[in-house]
Design a protein around this motif. Structure first.
Motif, PDB file in Angstrom:
ATOM      1  N   ALA A  76      32.185  12.940  56.943  1.00 39.77           N
ATOM      2  CA  ALA A  76      31.617  13.868  55.969  1.00 39.77           C
ATOM      3  C   ALA A  76      32.362  15.200  56.075  1.00 39.77           C
ATOM      4  N   THR A  77      32.677  15.767  54.913  1.00 42.42           N
ATOM      5  CA  THR A  77      33.452  17.010  54.904  1.00 42.42           C
ATOM      6  C   THR A  77      32.539  18.215  54.693  1.00 42.42           C
ATOM      7  N   VAL A  78      33.061  19.355  54.999  1.00 50.08           N
ATOM      8  CA  VAL A  78      32.322  20.601  54.801  1.00 50.08           C
ATOM      9  C   VAL A  78      32.021  20.779  53.316  1.00 50.08           C
ATOM     10  N   ASP A  79      32.992  20.447  52.458  1.00 47.46           N
ATOM     11  CA  ASP A  79      32.782  20.575  51.012  1.00 47.46           C
ATOM     12  C   ASP A  79      31.646  19.674  50.533  1.00 47.46           C
ATOM     13  N   GLN A  80      31.589  18.439  51.035  1.00 48.89           N
ATOM     14  CA  GLN A  80      30.496  17.533  50.662  1.00 48.89           C
ATOM     15  C   GLN A  80      29.149  18.112  51.077  1.00 48.89           C
ATOM     16  N   MET A  81      29.093  18.662  52.261  1.00 42.98           N
ATOM     17  CA  MET A  81      27.840  19.215  52.759  1.00 42.98           C
ATOM     18  C   MET A  81      27.444  20.461  51.967  1.00 42.98           C
ATOM     19  N   GLN A  82      28.422  21.294  51.610  1.00 41.94           N
ATOM     20  CA  GLN A  82      28.112  22.483  50.814  1.00 41.94           C
ATOM     21  C   GLN A  82      27.630  22.106  49.418  1.00 41.94           C
ATOM     22  N   ASP A  83      28.261  21.102  48.812  1.00 44.99           N
ATOM     23  CA  ASP A  83      27.814  20.627  47.500  1.00 44.99           C
ATOM     24  C   ASP A  83      26.395  20.072  47.582  1.00 44.99           C
ATOM     25  N   ALA A  84      26.128  19.293  48.619  1.00 43.29           N
ATOM     26  CA  ALA A  84      24.796  18.722  48.797  1.00 43.29           C
ATOM     27  C   ALA A  84      23.765  19.819  49.047  1.00 43.29           C
ATOM     28  N   GLU A  85      24.168  20.862  49.760  1.00 36.05           N
ATOM     29  CA  GLU A  85      23.259  21.982  50.006  1.00 36.05           C
ATOM     30  C   GLU A  85      22.875  22.666  48.689  1.00 36.05           C
ATOM     31  N   GLU A  86      23.843  22.811  47.785  1.00 30.18           N
ATOM     32  CA  GLU A  86      23.540  23.392  46.473  1.00 30.18           C
ATOM     33  C   GLU A  86      22.602  22.488  45.674  1.00 30.18           C
ATOM     34  N   VAL A  87      22.832  21.177  45.729  1.00 31.65           N
ATOM     35  CA  VAL A  87      21.994  20.226  45.006  1.00 31.65           C
ATOM     36  C   VAL A  87      20.553  20.286  45.513  1.00 31.65           C
ATOM     37  N   ILE A  88      20.374  20.246  46.811  1.00 33.56           N
ATOM     38  CA  ILE A  88      19.004  20.236  47.347  1.00 33.56           C
ATOM     39  C   ILE A  88      18.365  21.611  47.164  1.00 33.56           C
ATOM     40  N   GLY A  89      19.171  22.670  47.209  1.00 35.85           N
ATOM     41  CA  GLY A  89      18.641  24.009  46.936  1.00 35.85           C
ATOM     42  C   GLY A  89      18.110  24.105  45.515  1.00 35.85           C
ATOM     43  N   SER A  90      18.844  23.531  44.566  1.00 42.25           N
ATOM     44  CA  SER A  90      18.383  23.497  43.174  1.00 42.25           C
ATOM     45  C   SER A  90      17.103  22.678  43.038  1.00 42.25           C
ATOM     46  N   ALA A  91      17.030  21.582  43.758  1.00 41.33           N
ATOM     47  CA  ALA A  91      15.816  20.748  43.720  1.00 41.33           C
ATOM     48  C   ALA A  91      14.621  21.518  44.261  1.00 41.33           C
ATOM     49  N   PHE A  92      14.822  22.278  45.336  1.00 42.46           N
ATOM     50  CA  PHE A  92      13.738  23.102  45.885  1.00 42.46           C
ATOM     51  C   PHE A  92      13.312  24.165  44.877  1.00 42.46           C
ATOM     52  N   ASP A  93      14.290  24.844  44.270  1.00 40.82           N
ATOM     53  CA  ASP A  93      13.971  25.880  43.279  1.00 40.82           C
ATOM     54  C   ASP A  93      13.206  25.295  42.100  1.00 40.82           C
ATOM     55  N   ARG A  94      13.699  24.171  41.572  1.00 40.61           N
ATOM     56  CA  ARG A  94      13.045  23.521  40.427  1.00 40.61           C
ATOM     57  C   ARG A  94      11.630  23.082  40.806  1.00 40.61           C
ATOM     58  N   GLY A  95      11.493  22.488  41.968  1.00 43.50           N
ATOM     59  CA  GLY A  95      10.180  22.025  42.411  1.00 43.50           C
ATOM     60  C   GLY A  95       9.198  23.166  42.590  1.00 43.50           C
ATOM     61  N   ARG A  96       9.654  24.234  43.185  1.00 46.31           N
ATOM     62  CA  ARG A  96       8.790  25.393  43.409  1.00 46.31           C
ATOM     63  C   ARG A  96       8.400  26.047  42.093  1.00 46.31           C
ATOM     64  N   ASP A  97       9.362  26.157  41.166  1.00 46.54           N
ATOM     65  CA  ASP A  97       9.114  26.855  39.906  1.00 46.54           C
ATOM     66  C   ASP A  97       8.348  26.027  38.882  1.00 46.54           C
ATOM     67  N   THR A  98       8.629  24.719  38.824  1.00 43.22           N
ATOM     68  CA  THR A  98       8.048  23.898  37.765  1.00 43.22           C
ATOM     69  C   THR A  98       7.140  22.781  38.272  1.00 43.22           C
ATOM     70  N   GLY A  99       7.184  22.511  39.561  1.00 44.37           N
ATOM     71  CA  GLY A  99       6.397  21.397  40.099  1.00 44.37           C
ATOM     72  C   GLY A  99       7.074  20.047  39.923  1.00 44.37           C
ATOM     73  N   VAL A 100       8.301  20.038  39.381  1.00 48.38           N
ATOM     74  CA  VAL A 100       9.044  18.800  39.174  1.00 48.38           C
ATOM     75  C   VAL A 100      10.071  18.668  40.301  1.00 48.38           C
ATOM     76  N   TRP A 101       9.828  17.714  41.185  1.00 49.75           N
ATOM     77  CA  TRP A 101      10.696  17.493  42.339  1.00 49.75           C
ATOM     78  C   TRP A 101      11.573  16.289  42.036  1.00 49.75           C
TER      79      TRP A 101
END
Length: 154
Positions: A76-101
């Motif tokens: 696993a590369t640093v770039d893959q992990m950073q991309d995944a961190e952005e994806v899960i961060g967006s999921a957290f934001d969306r879930g917190r803001d809209t309730g859609v996880w």
């Protein structure tokens, strides 16, 4: 009648057995149990049926994959992990803001790769490496930064 071989319980024998156990991969049943939790979380997020717990489970798996990769147990590369961190961060934001996880198709594909890597690591990495990654994750969750952990290890 044949005599049984004595099973030594001296402190040295116990330590030797424990040390050998730490060098072996995790027992299959235990690895499957951990892996199943992550697969269920990924599926729930794909089907827009996720929740905070599912997102946290994926986030923790992502961190463990990164830590084990850093220790040499995957590619696993640093770039893959950073991309995944952005994806899960967006999921957290969306879930917190809209309730859609949920994860969109691209996010699902990224995390499917991470979950596959996690499965592989649980079956191949020695228990000691997995325990170390888990301890580092626990310290991170308690507020310690990865930089502080790296300084402590050095």
């Amino acid at each position: 009648m044949a005599r049984t071989i004595p099973f030594y319980t001296s402190p040295q024998a116990v330590r030797a057995r424990r040390s050998k156990t730490l060098l072996l991969p995790m027992p299959r049943a235990q690895a499957d149990e951990l892996s199943l939790q992550v697969h269920i979380a990924l599926d729930a997020m794909r089907r827009v049926q996720g929740n905070l717990n599912a997102a946290q489970t994926l986030c923790q798996a992502m961190i463990v994959v990164g830590l084990l990769a850093e220790a040499g147990y995957s590619s696993a590369t640093v770039d893959q992990m950073q991309d995944a961190e952005e994806v899960i961060g967006s999921a957290f934001d969306r879930g917190r803001d809209t309730g859609v996880w949920m994860l969109d198709d691209d996010g699902f594909a990224q995390f499917a790769t991470i979950v596959s890597t996690y499965d592989h690591q649980l079956r191949r990495a020695p228990v000691a490496a997995i325990a170390d990654a888990s301890d580092r994750l626990d310290r991170f969750r308690a507020g310690e930064t990865f930089e502080q952990t790296a300084r402590r290890r050095a």
